[in-house]
Write a protein that holds these residues in place. Sequence first.
Motif, PDB file in Angstrom:
ATOM      1  N   ASN A 173       0.817  -1.218   0.000  1.00 27.66           N
ATOM      2  CA  ASN A 173       0.000   0.000   0.000  1.00 27.66           C
ATOM      3  C   ASN A 173       0.847   1.262   0.000  1.00 27.66           C
ATOM      4  N   VAL A 174       1.962   1.231   0.727  1.00 28.03           N
ATOM      5  CA  VAL A 174       2.800   2.442   0.766  1.00 28.03           C
ATOM      6  C   VAL A 174       3.413   2.689  -0.613  1.00 28.03           C
ATOM      7  N   VAL A 175       3.797   1.622  -1.304  1.00 28.15           N
ATOM      8  CA  VAL A 175       4.334   1.774  -2.666  1.00 28.15           C
ATOM      9  C   VAL A 175       3.245   2.286  -3.602  1.00 28.15           C
ATOM     10  N   TYR A 176       2.030   1.759  -3.438  1.00 23.55           N
ATOM     11  CA  TYR A 176       0.896   2.231  -4.252  1.00 23.55           C
ATOM     12  C   TYR A 176       0.715   3.742  -4.086  1.00 23.55           C
ATOM     13  N   CYS A 177       0.795   4.224  -2.830  1.00 25.48           N
ATOM     14  CA  CYS A 177       0.623   5.671  -2.573  1.00 25.48           C
ATOM     15  C   CYS A 177       1.722   6.484  -3.250  1.00 25.48           C
ATOM     16  N   PHE A 178       2.968   6.043  -3.087  1.00 23.30           N
ATOM     17  CA  PHE A 178       4.083   6.747  -3.756  1.00 23.30           C
ATOM     18  C   PHE A 178       3.845   6.825  -5.267  1.00 23.30           C
ATOM     19  N   GLU A 179       3.450   5.698  -5.857  1.00 22.16           N
ATOM     20  CA  GLU A 179       3.251   5.666  -7.318  1.00 22.16           C
ATOM     21  C   GLU A 179       2.102   6.559  -7.738  1.00 22.16           C
ATOM     22  N   PHE A 180       1.005   6.494  -6.993  1.00 21.65           N
ATOM     23  CA  PHE A 180      -0.157   7.320  -7.329  1.00 21.65           C
ATOM     24  C   PHE A 180       0.191   8.798  -7.275  1.00 21.65           C
ATOM     25  N   LEU A 181       1.065   9.153  -6.336  1.00 19.80           N
ATOM     26  CA  LEU A 181       1.488  10.550  -6.182  1.00 19.80           C
ATOM     27  C   LEU A 181       2.630  10.908  -7.140  1.00 19.80           C
ATOM     28  N   ASP A 182       2.976   9.952  -8.028  1.00 20.22           N
ATOM     29  CA  ASP A 182       4.051  10.158  -8.995  1.00 20.22           C
ATOM     30  C   ASP A 182       5.368  10.480  -8.285  1.00 20.22           C
ATOM     31  N   GLN A 183       5.634   9.718  -7.210  1.00 24.98           N
ATOM     32  CA  GLN A 183       6.857   9.910  -6.420  1.00 24.98           C
ATOM     33  C   GLN A 183       7.712   8.632  -6.490  1.00 24.98           C
ATOM     34  N   ASN A 184       8.002   8.210  -7.718  1.00 28.73           N
ATOM     35  CA  ASN A 184       8.702   6.927  -7.881  1.00 28.73           C
ATOM     36  C   ASN A 184      10.121   6.951  -7.333  1.00 28.73           C
ATOM     37  N   GLU A 185      10.827   8.054  -7.555  1.00 22.65           N
ATOM     38  CA  GLU A 185      12.195   8.167  -7.015  1.00 22.65           C
ATOM     39  C   GLU A 185      12.167   8.116  -5.485  1.00 22.65           C
ATOM     40  N   GLU A 186      11.185   8.835  -4.887  1.00 21.30           N
ATOM     41  CA  GLU A 186      11.046   8.847  -3.434  1.00 21.30           C
ATOM     42  C   GLU A 186      10.691   7.458  -2.918  1.00 21.30           C
ATOM     43  N   ALA A 187       9.875   6.732  -3.705  1.00 18.72           N
ATOM     44  CA  ALA A 187       9.487   5.367  -3.309  1.00 18.72           C
ATOM     45  C   ALA A 187      10.722   4.471  -3.238  1.00 18.72           C
ATOM     46  N   ILE A 188      11.603   4.597  -4.240  1.00 15.45           N
ATOM     47  CA  ILE A 188      12.830   3.782  -4.245  1.00 15.45           C
ATOM     48  C   ILE A 188      13.694   4.135  -3.040  1.00 15.45           C
ATOM     49  N   GLU A 189      13.797   5.432  -2.760  1.00 13.86           N
ATOM     50  CA  GLU A 189      14.580   5.897  -1.607  1.00 13.86           C
ATOM     51  C   GLU A 189      14.017   5.303  -0.305  1.00 13.86           C
ATOM     52  N   TYR A 190      12.683   5.348  -0.171  1.00 12.21           N
ATOM     53  CA  TYR A 190      12.048   4.787   1.035  1.00 12.21           C
ATOM     54  C   TYR A 190      12.314   3.284   1.132  1.00 12.21           C
ATOM     55  N   LEU A 191      12.141   2.569   0.010  1.00  8.20           N
ATOM     56  CA  LEU A 191      12.320   1.115   0.024  1.00  8.20           C
ATOM     57  C   LEU A 191      13.761   0.727   0.336  1.00  8.20           C
ATOM     58  N   ASN A 192      14.715   1.526  -0.132  1.00  6.37           N
ATOM     59  CA  ASN A 192      16.122   1.235   0.180  1.00  6.37           C
ATOM     60  C   ASN A 192      16.384   1.355   1.679  1.00  6.37           C
ATOM     61  N   LYS A 193      15.745   2.341   2.330  1.00  5.70           N
ATOM     62  CA  LYS A 193      15.871   2.475   3.787  1.00  5.70           C
ATOM     63  C   LYS A 193      15.189   1.301   4.498  1.00  5.70           C
ATOM     64  N   TYR A 194      14.040   0.901   3.942  1.00  6.67           N
ATOM     65  CA  TYR A 194      13.315  -0.241   4.507  1.00  6.67           C
ATOM     66  C   TYR A 194      14.176  -1.510   4.401  1.00  6.67           C
ATOM     67  N   ILE A 195      14.855  -1.673   3.254  1.00  3.46           N
ATOM     68  CA  ILE A 195      15.704  -2.846   3.033  1.00  3.46           C
ATOM     69  C   ILE A 195      16.896  -2.845   3.989  1.00  3.46           C
ATOM     70  N   ASP A 196      17.397  -1.657   4.333  1.00  6.05           N
ATOM     71  CA  ASP A 196      18.486  -1.582   5.329  1.00  6.05           C
ATOM     72  C   ASP A 196      18.066  -2.243   6.637  1.00  6.05           C
ATOM     73  N   LYS A 197      16.781  -2.092   6.995  1.00  9.79           N
ATOM     74  CA  LYS A 197      16.271  -2.693   8.239  1.00  9.79           C
ATOM     75  C   LYS A 197      15.824  -4.135   8.033  1.00  9.79           C
ATOM     76  N   ASN A 198      15.350  -4.442   6.821  1.00 17.35           N
ATOM     77  CA  ASN A 198      14.795  -5.773   6.546  1.00 17.35           C
ATOM     78  C   ASN A 198      15.347  -6.271   5.200  1.00 17.35           C
TER      79      ASN A 198
END
Length: 465
Positions: A173-198
Amino acid sequence: MQLSEEDEDDYNLSLSKFESMLKTNKVLFFDSEEFEEIILHYLDMGKASLAKKALKLALEQHPKSTGLKLVQVEMLVYDDKLDIAEKMLNELFAIEPHNEEIYIQKANIYSKRDNHEKAVELLKMALKYTDDYADVYNLMGMEYLFMDNLELAKESFIKCLEEDLEDQSALYNVVYCFEFLDQNEEAIEYLNKYIDKNPYSEIAWHQVGRLNYGLKKYEEALRAFDYSTLIDDEFLGAFMEKAKTLERLKRYEEAIESYNRTIELDDPTSYALLRIGKCHEKLGNKALALKFFNKTVHEDPLLDKGWIAITDFYVRQKNYKKALFYVNKALSIDNQNRFYWKRFATINKEMNLFEEAEFGYRKAVEYGDYQLDTWLFWVDILQFQGEFESAIQTLLQASEYFPEEYEVEYRLAGLYFMIHNDKKGKFHLSNGLRLNFKNHTLLEELFPAVWLRRMVQNAIKKDKK
């Protein structure tokens, strides 16, 4: 909720004990929590009648259990008996005003009534009393989605993931929100931080790959899909995306391997078979390409891309008889497919079968092909057949979709001059010259007799000045 092995055994024992009781009509005792789990199990399974039967027995054995009454409320809400559910919640609230589940169920009622703002207010109250913050934030995110407030929905799902990194629905859902808001670069940045933890989240790596693919960063996408498939070597979606990425990188042999992996994991899909055929064609393996295109249409005869692939394959070989054979087979399955009709027309045109070609273009337009080249091919055949009036009517129809198109205007000019309607001919010639003077020689190519007329040459000279 993830049950321990011991809890799982107790849960299964309770279920089999309850089902045994139903078969023998012998009443057995269960504690209230056992009943709650049994009821919720049947609800999750879509077995509402068994859930109601279990609830009835539960309330007979535990008439004062708040937990069971809240389950009853949940079932009432599920059945859209909102007023009765609300009355019960008010009674429970008087007894346990700090029970977060009461606020959650009240929010659920307001959500069902499309009052999502009030639902969010109640969920904010639930946050004061709950231990399960992740669940409440997830519910808030859903309410914000209903309200089309994607920014606040995104924030809620992010908070949910801060509480529970493993919540996969919140991650999607969080990725869906980023995409809907046309924030794909920000989504990748967020996911990279998420991957650092998981770092072992195959879902997160898959989403990073998908987003990079959308941004045409194919090397980064491939790296992410590689990680995703290493973590879960049965992740069909990641293997499919990896194959598509390898195709983009022109690494066709590796793409075939990845598509083959999807076929090993599940039944062959027509899409995978089609793509394997396309890869073989790129590698020059014509026989194998054709084999997989045939497998594609065998797997799914309604997939137009499969028939189009075979037809186009033979067109590229200039084997028009075979191409016509396959496009006719496709039309026998679906005779309202504009892509089939356009190919039928093009192939017949190549074979100098102009009546059939004209019929094909007419059918393509009839079934929704409004591409400019379709109109123009159709008109040029009508003109070749001497059907000037029909060609004019077709172009006027085309001009509704392409009102400022020089290719339409020059053709209209030529056709009107051909039927000696000089006034309209001059009007459309003037339009063509205004839109694109450089290509005015199109008139000479299509209408050499019209081109030689003094009136036409004078109009061109005048416009040139």
